[in-house]
Motif scaffolding. Sequence first.
Motif, mmCIF file in Angstrom:
data_model
loop_
_atom_site.group_PDB
_atom_site.id
_atom_site.type_symbol
_atom_site.label_atom_id
_atom_site.label_comp_id
_atom_site.label_asym_id
_atom_site.label_seq_id
_atom_site.Cartn_x
_atom_site.Cartn_y
_atom_site.Cartn_z
ATOM 1 N N ASN A 1 -22.718 -22.120 -7.073
ATOM 2 C CA ASN A 1 -21.575 -21.609 -6.872
ATOM 3 C C ASN A 1 -20.904 -22.845 -7.210
ATOM 4 O O ASN A 1 -21.594 -24.275 -6.123
ATOM 5 C CB ASN A 1 -21.329 -21.539 -5.633
ATOM 6 N N THR B 1 -19.594 -8.991 -2.795
ATOM 7 C CA THR B 1 -19.207 -7.967 -2.721
ATOM 8 C C THR B 1 -19.674 -7.014 -3.706
ATOM 9 O O THR B 1 -19.448 -5.857 -4.181
ATOM 10 C CB THR B 1 -17.997 -7.865 -2.749
ATOM 11 N N GLY B 2 -20.604 -7.266 -4.133
ATOM 12 C CA GLY B 2 -21.681 -6.922 -4.880
ATOM 13 C C GLY B 2 -21.446 -7.441 -7.047
ATOM 14 O O GLY B 2 -22.302 -6.430 -7.749
ATOM 15 N N ASP B 3 -20.212 -8.318 -6.824
ATOM 16 C CA ASP B 3 -20.450 -8.544 -7.748
ATOM 17 C C ASP B 3 -21.521 -9.287 -8.682
ATOM 18 O O ASP B 3 -22.478 -10.260 -7.911
ATOM 19 C CB ASP B 3 -19.569 -9.690 -8.125
ATOM 20 N N PRO B 4 -21.781 -9.857 -9.928
ATOM 21 C CA PRO B 4 -23.287 -10.411 -10.268
ATOM 22 C C PRO B 4 -22.749 -12.059 -10.581
ATOM 23 O O PRO B 4 -21.528 -12.431 -10.269
ATOM 24 C CB PRO B 4 -23.461 -10.195 -12.639
ATOM 25 N N THR B 5 -23.763 -12.513 -10.026
ATOM 26 C CA THR B 5 -23.217 -13.976 -9.287
ATOM 27 C C THR B 5 -24.734 -14.491 -9.948
ATOM 28 O O THR B 5 -26.055 -14.454 -10.224
ATOM 29 C CB THR B 5 -23.929 -14.133 -7.945
ATOM 30 N N ARG C 1 -26.311 -11.161 -6.658
ATOM 31 C CA ARG C 1 -24.819 -9.781 -6.103
ATOM 32 C C ARG C 1 -24.615 -11.378 -4.687
ATOM 33 O O ARG C 1 -24.834 -11.469 -4.697
ATOM 34 C CB ARG C 1 -25.417 -8.923 -5.892
ATOM 35 N N THR C 2 -23.245 -11.351 -5.313
ATOM 36 C CA THR C 2 -22.075 -11.539 -4.609
ATOM 37 C C THR C 2 -21.757 -10.326 -3.172
ATOM 38 O O THR C 2 -22.548 -9.515 -3.480
ATOM 39 C CB THR C 2 -21.032 -11.945 -4.646
#
Length: 258
Positions: free
Chosen positions: A78, A70-74, A67-68
């Motif tokens: 990068n 901010t909670g987004d999948p990753t 998760r990033t």
Amino acid sequence: AKTVYSIPVVFHIVMSNPNQVTDAQIQKQLDILNADFAGANADSTSIPSYFKPLFGKSGIQFSLAQRTATGDPTTGINRVTTTKSSFSYTANDVKYTSSRGADSWDPDKYLNVWICAITATSSGSILGYATFPGDMPAAEQGVVIDYRTLPGGSYTDYNSGRTLTHETGHYFNLYHIWGDDDGACSGSDYVEDTPNQADASSGCYSGVKTDNCTSSGNGIMYQNYMDYSDDACLVMFTDAQVTRMEAALVAYRSSLLT
Ligand code: ARG
Ligand code: ZN
Ligand code: CA
């Protein structure tokens, strides 16, 4: 059972062609790091019998961030395209988007690993470097390794992934095994079970190797990840090094675990 500590890692690949470093290469590097920390590396069979009782096995393990902040999948990888052909290890440009690098992800939540070309100095190539607990600014916390040190990379003798193991040792408060004292025997790595060692090793020794600071017995521990031997000859941390790293994790970096 041993406590397992799981650390989320983000790899920032900052290169003119970041796709040059493949996901498979990153996965391999991560597997090597985990095996080395756990003392599960296949080449630990080369630890001489007299050092086997000191072989350290850590519960610290690493996984790609999922998760990033901010909670987004990753994927935890990068890729950043840069117009810079290499990055100075003193300027730390690789750690800032504003200087054509990549900003760290919250260093209290992730181990940041930057992969780039590191500018060589007059004394030679820089394989990697790391911050110690408490180093400032916090935004620079983490590890930088040259992409040529990755498994399969082009730095002959230093392309088996042990640079990341060594640098991550620094990140968890380990010093060089020879005490950085330029041949004197007065410097220390503050680890009680590593032999006193004069200076950095290089290449690959075999058998007992004594020096000025440990002139008898089992000699120096040139097999230690915190020495400078070739990757193929670095095969162990000691018990007391593991204790020191795990203490540093709890004391300084416990936010990585939440
Ligand atoms: N020069 C670097 C440092 O002191 C890395 C040395 C890594 N050695 C290796 N065999 N991969 O942090
Ligand atoms: Zn080092
Ligand atoms: Ca020394």
